[in-house]
Design a protein around this motif. Structure first.
Motif, PDB file in Angstrom:
ATOM      1  N   GLN A 136     -20.280   3.386 -25.664  1.00 36.41           N
ATOM      2  CA  GLN A 136     -21.691   3.502 -26.036  1.00 36.41           C
ATOM      3  C   GLN A 136     -22.165   4.929 -25.809  1.00 36.41           C
ATOM      4  N   GLY A 137     -22.772   5.501 -26.810  1.00 35.93           N
ATOM      5  CA  GLY A 137     -23.272   6.860 -26.714  1.00 35.93           C
ATOM      6  C   GLY A 137     -22.257   7.930 -27.042  1.00 35.93           C
ATOM      7  N   SER A 138     -21.021   7.541 -27.346  1.00 33.05           N
ATOM      8  CA  SER A 138     -20.012   8.543 -27.692  1.00 33.05           C
ATOM      9  C   SER A 138     -20.334   9.144 -29.056  1.00 33.05           C
ATOM     10  N   GLY A 139     -19.804  10.305 -29.318  1.00 33.68           N
ATOM     11  CA  GLY A 139     -20.081  10.994 -30.575  1.00 33.68           C
ATOM     12  C   GLY A 139     -19.690  10.186 -31.791  1.00 33.68           C
ATOM     13  N   LEU A 140     -18.508   9.579 -31.755  1.00 30.16           N
ATOM     14  CA  LEU A 140     -18.040   8.783 -32.892  1.00 30.16           C
ATOM     15  C   LEU A 140     -18.943   7.584 -33.116  1.00 30.16           C
ATOM     16  N   ARG A 141     -19.225   6.851 -32.046  1.00 32.23           N
ATOM     17  CA  ARG A 141     -20.071   5.664 -32.168  1.00 32.23           C
ATOM     18  C   ARG A 141     -21.463   6.050 -32.658  1.00 32.23           C
TER      19      ARG A 141
END
Length: 97
Positions: free
Chosen positions: A75-80
């Motif tokens: 959650q909150g990652s660049g990809l997501r």
């Protein structure tokens, strides 16, 4: 278009990300210690039993998947975030039709 987060949301997300990363670091440390112990026992203890690489590979796969879920897909990652943003924009375009 970026999402504006409140300070409370930023704090919650930061704590969640930090907890996930800490969990992975602990998982990796236990992986190294346990597999080193298995290797040492197979080489130096209880006779000379052949060391099996299968536990190392199996657990390594689990560690890899855990790492992907934390660092790439979490959650909150660049990809997501980029995928969520694209879906949000697509849904908004469809709604405007």
């Amino acid at each position: 278009m970026t999402t504006v987060r409140t300070p409370e949301e930023i704090e919650r997300l930061a704590r969640k990300r930090a907890g996930a990363k800490l969990g992975w670091y602990i998982h990796a440390a236990v992986y190294v210690v346990v597999n080193f112990f298995i290797f040492a026992v197979s080489v130096y203890g209880f006779g000379h039993r052949p060391w099996s690489i299968f536990p190392l590979l199996g657990w390594g796969l689990g560690l890899l998947l855990h790492g992907l879920s934390v660092f790439v897909l979490g959650q909150g990652s660049g990809l997501r975030e980029s995928l969520v943003q694209r879906e949000r924009e697509r849904l908004q375009r469809e709604q405007q039709r």
